[in-house]
Every structure is written in C-alpha cells, then in structure tokens.
Write a protein that holds these residues in place. Structure first.
Motif, PDB file in Angstrom:
ATOM      1  N   GLU A 266       0.790  -1.232   0.000  1.00  0.00           N
ATOM      2  CA  GLU A 266       0.000   0.000   0.000  1.00  0.00           C
ATOM      3  C   GLU A 266       0.822   1.283   0.000  1.00  0.00           C
ATOM      4  OE1 GLU A 266      -1.271  -1.171   4.466  1.00  0.00           O
ATOM      5  OE2 GLU A 266      -1.442  -2.383   2.682  1.00  0.00           O
ATOM      6  N   THR A 296      -0.778   6.069  -4.462  1.00  0.00           N
ATOM      7  CA  THR A 296      -0.600   4.678  -4.057  1.00  0.00           C
ATOM      8  C   THR A 296      -1.927   3.921  -4.133  1.00  0.00           C
ATOM      9  OG1 THR A 296      -1.037   5.172  -1.734  1.00  0.00           O
ATOM     10  CG2 THR A 296       1.248   5.360  -2.486  1.00  0.00           C
ATOM     11  N   ILE A 298      -3.852   0.418  -2.150  1.00  0.00           N
ATOM     12  CA  ILE A 298      -3.680  -0.586  -1.114  1.00  0.00           C
ATOM     13  C   ILE A 298      -3.559  -1.982  -1.724  1.00  0.00           C
ATOM     14  CG2 ILE A 298      -4.954   0.833   0.543  1.00  0.00           C
ATOM     15  CD1 ILE A 298      -7.201  -1.276   0.395  1.00  0.00           C
ATOM     16  N   SER A 314      -6.744   4.388  -1.608  1.00  0.00           N
ATOM     17  CA  SER A 314      -5.386   4.921  -1.508  1.00  0.00           C
ATOM     18  C   SER A 314      -5.337   5.780  -0.260  1.00  0.00           C
ATOM     19  CB  SER A 314      -5.039   5.766  -2.741  1.00  0.00           C
ATOM     20  OG  SER A 314      -3.796   6.439  -2.560  1.00  0.00           O
ATOM     21  N   HIS A 349      -5.606  -1.166   5.679  1.00  0.00           N
ATOM     22  CA  HIS A 349      -5.023  -2.299   4.962  1.00  0.00           C
ATOM     23  C   HIS A 349      -6.037  -3.013   4.075  1.00  0.00           C
ATOM     24  CE1 HIS A 349      -2.179  -5.529   4.256  1.00  0.00           C
ATOM     25  NE2 HIS A 349      -3.091  -6.418   4.602  1.00  0.00           N
TER      26      HIS A 349
END
Length: 601
Positions: A266, A296, A298, A314, A349
């Motif tokens: 992530e 980014t 995850i 993200s 997460h």
C-alpha cells in the motif's frame, strides 16, 4: 526481473547459504546461542535433519526429493538499471556519499547499544522459515504425490517478503522485498519458479550493493527513525538515490485484472508482472494504469465477480486527503477519485464490497509522525478513538452520501466478505477482530487474539452489533484466507481461513460455516506450517464449497516445502507437489486460469 543468464552477478552473502537452513549469516551481526545441530534465536530453535548436517552424507531414494541448496541469486547488472552508477558520480557526490556512509556507521553503532523490540528484531522477524531465499528459475515435471485435479489448469502465484540484503538495523517482516512464488499446472504436471519483483527501490539497492531505503516499520521508530529519514533525504539531495519513482516493496497482495498480474503493497503504485510460457516470472514495471493512477493503491483491491470492476483505496500518512476511493472498469478505465474526509491518517489495509456499496473501516490504529519526536512509533493505537465503518455507494462521485456507523473496539486487519440484507436494512461484514489492535507493529505483553466476527451495520438506525461466529469453546486465531471469490460481495456460507497458531505460524486452515459457526479443521501435521489458504472454485455454477484449497506447506523438521491441494468439500488431500526450493511463509496469492494467461498483457 533478474532472470537473464547473461546478467552480471554481484556479491551478496546474505542469502547465499551452504545448507538449506535458516540464515546463519544473522549470527555475524545478531549472535544467537547455537550448537552443531541447531540454531537458537528468540523466535524458535530449529534442528537440522541429520542428512543436512555438515558432517553427514546425504542419501536419497526413488521416492524422496532432496531440496535444492540455497545459492546466490542472479542479480541484475548495473547496466540494466536507469539509476546513476557510483562510478559515474562526480567529486561532490563521492564526497557526500563517503560522509553520509560515515554518518550511517555511527548511527548503526548507536542503535546497537539499545535492544530492539521483537517487532523490529531481525532475529525474531526473519528467523527460521521466515528467512529469505534466492530466486529460482522455472523447474518442470516436479514430483507429485496423488493426482492433480483436471480442472486445475493455470498458475497459482503467492506474494511474500524476502529481503535481498541483510538488515543493518531494525527489520519488520513486512519490510522485506517482494518475491512472488509461482506453481504452474498443465495436464496433471507442475512447475515452480520464484522471482523478486524488480521495484525501483530494489533496482537502486542492487546498483549500490546494499540497503539504503528506509524500512517503514522496522527502522522508523523514535529519534533514530528521524535520523534515517534525514539520511535518506540527504542522499536524495546529492542524487545518490531517487525516491521520486516509488519506494514500495510490492510484497503483500496480488490481483489479476484486465489481463495484468499486479503485485502490490500500500506504499506505492502496483507493479506489473508477466508470467512467461515456461512458468517463469518477469517484472514489466511500475504500473499506473496508462497514466490514470497518480497515488498509491492498497494491497487488497476487490474485483466484483458480476461487474468485473476493480475497487480500490489509496491512503496518505502525510497530507490530506488522507483517504481516496476509486474504481476501474473491466477494460481499465479509472473513475474520478472520491476523497473520504478523515481527521487523521489511518491504517487502511483492507476494506469490503457488497453488491451496491463499498465498506470502509476507519479504526483505532492511526499514523502520528509526531510520536517519533518523543521517541515512539508513528503507528499508534488510539484508545480514545471510536472505530467506525463508512458505507459509500460504489458509483459515488463524492462522499456526500457516505454513512458512518460506529463499531467500538473493533479492529479488523482483514475483512473476508460483506453483503446486504435489505429486509433488515443491514450490511453484514465478516472480519477477524484483532486484539491488541497494534500488536503486529508494536511490542506488547498481551497475547494476540484474532476472533472471526459478524458485524452488522444498520443503515436505518445507524447502530452496529458484533458477535463472534465461533463458540468460545472452539475459539482459535483465524487470520489470512478468503471466501469463494465468485461470491464476493454476496451472501456466503463458508470462509477458508488460516489457523494462526502458534502465532505467527499457521498450523493448518479452517473451513468455517458462517451461518452455524461450525468449524472443520485441516491440520498440516507435526512441525509443518503454511500460510494463506487459497480457495479455487471448480467452475462458476457449482456449490459454494465445490473447489480446492491450495496452500504452501513447509516441514520444519525435514526442511522441505510443498504445495498441497485439498478438496474443499471433504477436506481430504488430493495431491501434494514437492517443490525444489524452500518457500518462506508469506502473504497473499491468487490463481490465474490458463485461458486468462493466454490473454495477458
């Protein structure tokens, strides 16, 4: 990826071992008590089988496969990277590199005067079969005990953390470089390969011949963590390293979407991997969905089995917006970001989807970088925060219609499924509620407990309820697994979850009836441990539990690994593929059918 035979090999004694055993090189920097037949570390004691002891003679029979020795991996030559080589540095860069190396030496010397917590101690985090292995090229016609079911045609791939270089300071298991293990099935035969995901981070460290990027969990604690960040930024300032193209390790999740196999963690964009016709792996590169993804993503995106859309989050630990939701159409077209308003950056997460909604947890583990100034960890369990779940329409263009429902004292590192029950105005979420919530990241005296739970979110009243699915008398730690992915986001009866006992090892898996709470266990056997069980459906229209469980299993007594294939209905072993290399305990995987492989990008 470093798969070319022509690649120049650089020196790396970290995972060059003379025995198929735990990493004895750790003793150089982190001494452990040992005798001739055992390595004793703070996690466990591992006894070598006699045939692997240096003074013994190895014997084999026609029914036994001797594991391959763990030898030095093939390392990409510096010419294969786009990063400036040390020999091309100018005078100022060389002087800066020398001075900063001296600073790092002094920092390491200071750090070694203080004991590491277990959550950052390499002797704990990468002991035994958590230790890294070298790459292994594709090896075919592997020995098989039993018979591989005819419906299993394709490749099982599983991600994991595998540090290329020996840690010089703190190291958490999650910090390791990404390595993907692949078992390809064709006409009842199997092959195996494992390769590093060639991240930007890994490529630069190969060029320099040592680790230089900060480790997000193992190193970034307190004042020394601040010093390591400053050291990295100083090296960046002088052009010695470059973090502008990503600093992630791509070691956690895998998803096959729009003909792309993506490896994810992530802290970065995904990395596109390609499976070769002979069952090997190569890294294509960092993947931004043709310029559409600028943040980014995850490691647990969700593919809706009906629409084939990919849903993802993200999060940012430094600046707002701290959280964004977006989705991709089946042909890879990205939706606009939906910025989710959060007061502070939160550990995010995993999440869940239903037929019409995304279910987003906002829980008590948060990021507070200011804690490093006072000597603490930036990953904090905030006891004053009330956990909650956000319900957002999948096709939302903004967060205005999002509904938040409190779920006190609820921390689920993973959510296994969710579905809608309109007759009750409820969304049902299935997850493993973990206590202490931050025990994976911060050392604590209390033993970890992971309770499989049913969480009901009432959209009408705004209230939640939570109850354990398994009776107290049968309670076991269940962490890592899945439901039938053809049913994701819809009501499911069964979940297949790792028996995380003795933590952090996995002694088997459980098939749990989510309606009745009945638990049926499949155990790997004495001194045998595995990881995430992958459920592979036998088609689309059969019973929900019509399929097979695939799981890597390692024998810590014989020091051999295999892939087991278990009938999900009967929990009987169908076949076992004997692997030529040790497979460390790892993270998450997926299966790519042969028809899909032929269309991969």
């Amino acid at each position: 990826m470093a798969s070319s035979a022509a690649a120049t090999t650089t020196t790396n004694t970290w995972i060059k071992t003379t025995l198929p055993s735990p990493p004895t090189t750790l003793k150089k920097r982190f001494p452990c008590n040992s005798n001739s037949n055992a390595i004793t570390c703070s996690l466990q004691t591992l006894h070598f089988p006699k045939k692997y002891q240096p003074t013994s003679t190895t014997t084999t029979t026609t029914t036994t496969t001797t594991p391959a020795r763990e030898t030095k991996p093939v390392i990409a030559s510096p010419s294969e990277t786009k990063h400036p080589l040390p020999q091309s540095w100018n005078f100022l860069q060389k002087a800066a590199a020398s001075a900063l190396d001296m600073v790092e030496t002094a920092l390491v010397s200071h750090e070694r005067k203080h004991p590491l917590p277990k959550t950052a101690d390499p002797r704990v985090q990468i002991a035994g079969n958590f230790a890294p292995v070298p790459e292994h090229p594709a090896q075919h016609s592997l020995p098989v005990a039993g018979k591989i079911p005819k419906c299993i045609e394709g490749v099982y791939v599983r991600n994991g953390a595998n540090p290329l270089y020996e840690p010089v300071a703190g190291h958490h298991f999650f910090d390791g470089d990404g390595m993907v293990h692949a078992v390809k099935f064709h006409s009842g035969a199997a092959s195996y390969a494992c390769r590093f995901t060639e991240t930007q981070r890994l490529a630069q460290e190969k060029t320099l011949g040592r680790p230089v990027f900060p480790k997000a969990i193992g190193e970034l604690h307190g004042h020394s963590g601040i010093a390591r960040l400053l050291l990295f930024y100083a090296r960046s300032l002088f052009g010695l390293v470059d973090g502008s193209h990503g600093m992630g390790v791509a070691n956690a999740g895998l998803v096959y979407f729009n003909n792309h196999l993506l490896a994810m963690s992530e802290d970065d964009l995904p990395y596109h991997l390609r499976l070769t016709p002979n069952g090997d792996l190569t890294t294509v590169g960092r993947y931004n969905f043709n310029g559409q993804l600028k943040s980014t993503m995850i490691a647990h995106p969700k593919v809706d089995p009906v629409t084939n859309d990919l849903h993802a989050l993200s999060y940012d630990v430094v600046q707002k917006p701290y959280l964004k939701y977006f989705r991709f159409s089946p042909n890879g077209v990205k939706s606009p970001d939906v910025e989710i308003p959060l007061k502070e950056p939160t550990m995010m997460h995993d999440f869940a989807i239903t037929e019409n909604f995304v279910v987003i947890p906002d829980q008590q583990v948060v990021f507070k970088l200011s804690e490093m100034i006072s000597g603490g960890s930036p990953v904090v369990y905030d006891k004053n925060k009330v956990s909650r779940f956000g319900i957002l329409n999948k096709n939302a263009k903004d967060p205005n219609g999002m509904k938040w429902i409190d779920a006190p004292e609820c921390f689920c590192f993973h959510l296994w499924n969710a579905w809608e029950e309109p007759e009750n105005d409820e969304i049902v979420v299935i997850g493993s509620c973990m206590t202490p919530a931050d025990s994976i990241f911060n050392e604590c005296d209390e033993s970890l407990k992971s309770v499989l739970s049913e969480i009901r979110l009432n959209l009408k009243t705004g209230k939640s309820t939570r109850k354990p699915i398994i009776s107290e008398s049968q309670q076991v730690n269940l962490e890592a697994g899945m439901v039938n992915r053809n049913k994701l986001g819809r009501k499911t009866q069964f979940a297949y979850l790792a028996l995380a006992e003795p933590w952090p090892k996995v002694s088997g898996f459980a098939k749990v009836d989510l309606f009745s709470g009945e638990v049926n266990k499949y155990m790997y056997g004495e001194e045998r441990f595995g990881g995430e069980p992958l459920f592979l459906p036998n088609g689309v229209d059969g019973d929900e539990d019509d399929g097979y469980i695939l799981a890597f299993v390692h024998d810590e007594k014989e020091w051999k690994s295999e892939l087991q294939i278990v009938n999900a209905k009967t929990l009987k072993l169908e076949a076992s593929v004997k692997l030529p290399s040790r497979v460390p305990y790892g993270f998450h995987g997926t299966f790519i059918h042969s028809n899909d492989l032929r269309k991969q990008a």
